[in-house]
Design a protein around this motif. Structure first.
Motif, mmCIF file in Angstrom:
data_model
loop_
_atom_site.group_PDB
_atom_site.id
_atom_site.type_symbol
_atom_site.label_atom_id
_atom_site.label_comp_id
_atom_site.label_asym_id
_atom_site.label_seq_id
_atom_site.Cartn_x
_atom_site.Cartn_y
_atom_site.Cartn_z
ATOM 1 N N MET A 145 0.721 -1.329 -0.126
ATOM 2 C CA MET A 145 0.072 -0.064 -0.059
ATOM 3 C C MET A 145 1.001 1.196 -0.061
ATOM 4 N N PHE A 146 0.461 2.493 -0.846
ATOM 5 C CA PHE A 146 1.342 3.412 -0.868
ATOM 6 C C PHE A 146 0.164 4.603 -1.205
ATOM 7 N N GLY A 147 0.774 5.907 -0.913
ATOM 8 C CA GLY A 147 -0.220 6.990 -1.045
ATOM 9 C C GLY A 147 0.012 7.646 -2.531
ATOM 10 N N SER A 148 -1.008 8.361 -2.909
ATOM 11 C CA SER A 148 -0.836 8.770 -4.350
ATOM 12 C C SER A 148 -0.108 10.243 -4.675
ATOM 13 N N HIS A 149 0.444 10.822 -3.509
ATOM 14 C CA HIS A 149 0.881 12.402 -3.383
ATOM 15 C C HIS A 149 2.322 12.645 -4.180
ATOM 16 N N LEU A 150 2.781 11.391 -4.689
ATOM 17 C CA LEU A 150 4.125 11.809 -5.343
ATOM 18 C C LEU A 150 3.904 11.288 -6.787
ATOM 19 N N THR A 151 2.748 10.741 -7.267
ATOM 20 C CA THR A 151 2.611 10.070 -8.472
ATOM 21 C C THR A 151 2.811 11.288 -9.674
ATOM 22 N N TYR A 152 2.321 12.436 -9.268
ATOM 23 C CA TYR A 152 2.406 13.400 -10.345
ATOM 24 C C TYR A 152 3.819 13.646 -10.961
ATOM 25 N N ALA A 153 5.157 13.066 -10.223
ATOM 26 C CA ALA A 153 6.306 13.193 -10.820
ATOM 27 C C ALA A 153 6.853 11.825 -11.775
ATOM 28 N N TRP A 154 5.873 10.868 -11.721
ATOM 29 C CA TRP A 154 5.868 9.811 -12.276
ATOM 30 C C TRP A 154 5.750 9.777 -13.788
ATOM 31 N N PRO A 155 6.545 9.106 -14.404
ATOM 32 C CA PRO A 155 6.348 8.967 -16.203
ATOM 33 C C PRO A 155 4.915 8.509 -16.378
ATOM 34 N N ARG A 156 4.199 9.014 -17.354
ATOM 35 C CA ARG A 156 2.838 8.439 -17.848
ATOM 36 C C ARG A 156 3.143 7.536 -19.039
ATOM 37 N N PHE A 157 4.164 7.604 -19.691
ATOM 38 C CA PHE A 157 4.351 6.566 -20.633
ATOM 39 C C PHE A 157 5.979 6.102 -20.642
ATOM 40 N N MET A 158 6.167 5.370 -21.223
ATOM 41 C CA MET A 158 7.528 4.825 -21.171
ATOM 42 C C MET A 158 8.438 5.686 -21.831
ATOM 43 N N ASP A 159 8.064 6.567 -22.822
ATOM 44 C CA ASP A 159 8.824 7.863 -23.295
ATOM 45 C C ASP A 159 9.033 8.623 -22.478
ATOM 46 N N GLU A 160 8.600 8.856 -21.299
ATOM 47 C CA GLU A 160 8.827 9.818 -20.398
ATOM 48 C C GLU A 160 9.667 9.547 -19.190
ATOM 49 N N ILE A 161 10.132 8.117 -19.133
ATOM 50 C CA ILE A 161 10.947 7.808 -18.167
ATOM 51 C C ILE A 161 12.293 8.502 -17.970
#
Length: 580
Positions: free
Chosen positions: A130-146
């Motif tokens: 389990m984890f919060g979603s407060h950091l997901t804004y910095a995660w890549p949306r697609f593999m291209d954005e990694i």
């Protein structure tokens, strides 16, 4: 990203390339930006197998979720999954990685609400990361954005996650890495992962071919890790997951990989000569020693699962004053540790049975670190068979282990209704962790584990036994005492446990030494072995031998001859004694 990282880390640790499977469904391929764009113009061409994401509604309000702490959030998450049903029912034994979408950073309180990084493993039900979603804004949306997300040096912002001056790449790495550690826990990994800030740069380096320039200063150096640590975790976790979790098995795996027996460290011999044998059915991946003998003990690799070292008298004499510990990691990820090898080399008396010189009864015990008996303690002995009042040999049917905060002792109950105390006379009342294990006919005691304190004068604190049919009982108190002081007593090759012995009293009336008595397998012992009067003669003979040795030194050669003749006369009616 996680699924690609696992086989790379597995390959480095040499358990072979393998990873876990994700639940998939047929739908629009959203892994790349191009595929998403193509879905608008050519929907059929954009279809494929993609990971399936479940959106589960909680029965709690947003306010209630943000007011909960970690354990409460975990319970609410599990409750929501059970209500949802479907793939989350316990009989499916699912492993779930879940985000709490109601997480929120409160800028005034400088605290993340509705967030908890927690992992739980349930082999018979639902396992959750389990984890919060407060950091997901910095995660890549697609593999291209990694690459862009893992190299983004823009500040993350105080009103978003509370990490002032942290670049976005670091926010991305911390969120993905810490969530992944909970996934490992949900799979059953036991290692407590580190949370060092200065190793965050390791996460981008696992996915980027190279890092250059001042844009990513953290990637310019590689963290100097220990031999068994990586971004993924510890080597023992990698090996353990491969051996015990069906999620990581691949076609062609050998059945021996799935054996969950711990490695065995067998120590035999005396201070004159000793042999240390390390064995495991799944192979020995690594073993380490603390300090060690001088000249150094040379372990010889007899096979992938067998290492052996022979120590001579000079080697032991020069090193016995130092603590020599051995830790072994097997190919299935299980470890065995012996805190001090020398503690297993107390001069053990070997009894040669009368008329059966090829049969010996040996002793092996865990006692005070210094080796000397605790002042004021007395010895005891309890055989698994004994003679009843009519002279008939009866067997023990039950073993009671009396363990509290320390080891009070044990009691053997026999088929004729009598009992023998392993320790203080009479019944042992103490031990709030008292447990009993039945001694079934034809099933032998295979291992006795004893825990002791670091202080040499303190009594033992834990005891547990394992039977040949897999049953185990007792309390080691190993967690309370650091888990490093548990030693395992197993009979040597071709031998079996026929009795217990030790010392009791001196410090709070507790057990200060506990050991096993072994005899050869497949050999019927004479009834004299189960006769207490014969053992008393043996114990007396040991004392007589010491007294007459001193007498011989005073009398000279003639006195020595007379002492030998007297000893020979006594030995005709008792067991012969030699030193192994």
């Amino acid at each position: 990203m996680w699924q690609a990282l696992v086989p790379e880390e597995m390959q480095k640790a040499d358990p072979g390339r393998r990873s876990f499977c994700l639940e998939e469904e047929r739908g629009v391929d959203t892994l790349t930006r191009d595929q998403v764009q193509n879905s608008f113009t050519s929907p059929k061409e954009a279809m494929g197998l993609v990971p399936r994401v479940h959106l589960v509604r909680a029965s709690r309000t947003v306010a209630e979720i943000r007011a909960m702490d970690g354990p409460q959030l975990e319970d609410a998450f599990v409750e929501a999954l059970k209500i949802c049903g479907g793939p989350f029912v316990a009989r499916n034994k699912p492993v779930v990685a879940g985000l709490i979408l109601d997480s929120h950073f409160d800028a005034k309180r400088k605290r993340v609400l509705g967030h908890a990084a927690r992992g739980r493993y349930d082999p018979d039900g639902l396992s959750l990361a389990m984890f919060g979603s407060h950091l997901t804004y910095a995660w890549p949306r697609f593999m291209d954005e990694i690459p862009d997300c893992l190299l983004d040096t823009k500040p993350s912002g105080d009103s978003v996650d509370g990490r002032s001056c942290s670049p976005l790449w670091q926010t991305c790495a911390v969120g993905q890495r810490d969530f992944f550690y909970q996934v490992l826990t949900a799979f059953g990994a036991k290692t407590e992962q580190s949370r060092r800030v200065d190793d965050i740069a390791e996460w981008p380096m696992a996915f980027l071919g190279s890092c250059h320039g001042e844009k990513h200063a953290g990637c310019q150096r590689l963290w100097d890790r220990a031999w068994d640590v990586s971004v993924y975790g510890h080597l023992r976790d990698l090996l353990f997951l491969r051996a015990s979790r069906p999620h990581f098995r691949v076609p062609g795996d050998k059945s021996t990989l799935f054996c969950l027996d711990p490695p065995v460290i067998e120590i035999s011999g005396t201070f004159e000569k000793a042999v240390v044998t390390i064995s495991s059915t799944t192979g020995i991946k690594h073993f380490s020693t603390e300090q060690g003998p001088w000249p150094s003990a040379s372990f010889v690799k007899c096979s992938p699962g067998l290492w052996k070292a022979v120590l001579d008298k000079e080697c032991i004499a020069r090193s016995v004053h130092k603590t020599w510990g051995i830790k072994v990691l097997a190919g299935n990820g299980l470890e065995t540790e012996v805190q001090n090898v020398w503690a297993h080399l107390h001069p053990a008396t070997v009894f040669t049975l009368p008329g059966r010189r090829g049969i010996t009864i040996e002793k092996k015990s865990v006692g005070p670190r210094g080796g000397a008996p605790v002042s004021g303690s007395t010895g005891w002995r309890a055989m698994l068979k004994k003679k009843d009042s009519g002279g008939k040999v009866v067997r023990a049917t039950k073993l009671a282990l009396h363990v509290g905060d320390a080891l009070d002792g044990a009691m053997l109950y026999y088929s004729d209704g009598t009992f023998v105390t392993c320790g203080q006379p009479g019944k042992i009342p103490g031990g709030h962790q008292r447990r009993c294990i039945g001694l079934r006919k034809g099933v032998e005691i295979k291992c006795v584990a004893v825990t002791r304190m670091e202080r040499s004068w303190w009594p033992l604190v834990g005891l547990r036994v394992w039977m040949g049919d897999g049953r185990g009982m007792g309390a080691l108190n190993a967690r309370h005492h650091g888990g490093k002081n548990t030693e395992f007593l197993v009979p040597g090759k071709g031998r079996r446990i026929v009795g217990l012995f030790g010392r009791h009293g001196g410090v709070g009336g507790l057990c200060s030494e506990f050991g096993i008595i072994t005899a050869p397998e497949g050999v019927r012992l004479p009834e004299e072995v189960y006769d207490e009067t014969k053992w008393e003669v043996v114990d007396g003979e040991e004392q007589v031998g010491d007294d007459r040795k001193r007498e011989a030194e005073k009398e000279g050669k003639d006195g020595g001859r007379r002492a030998k003749r007297r000893k020979a006369e006594v030995s005709e009616s008792c067991f012969e004694i030699g030193v192994s």
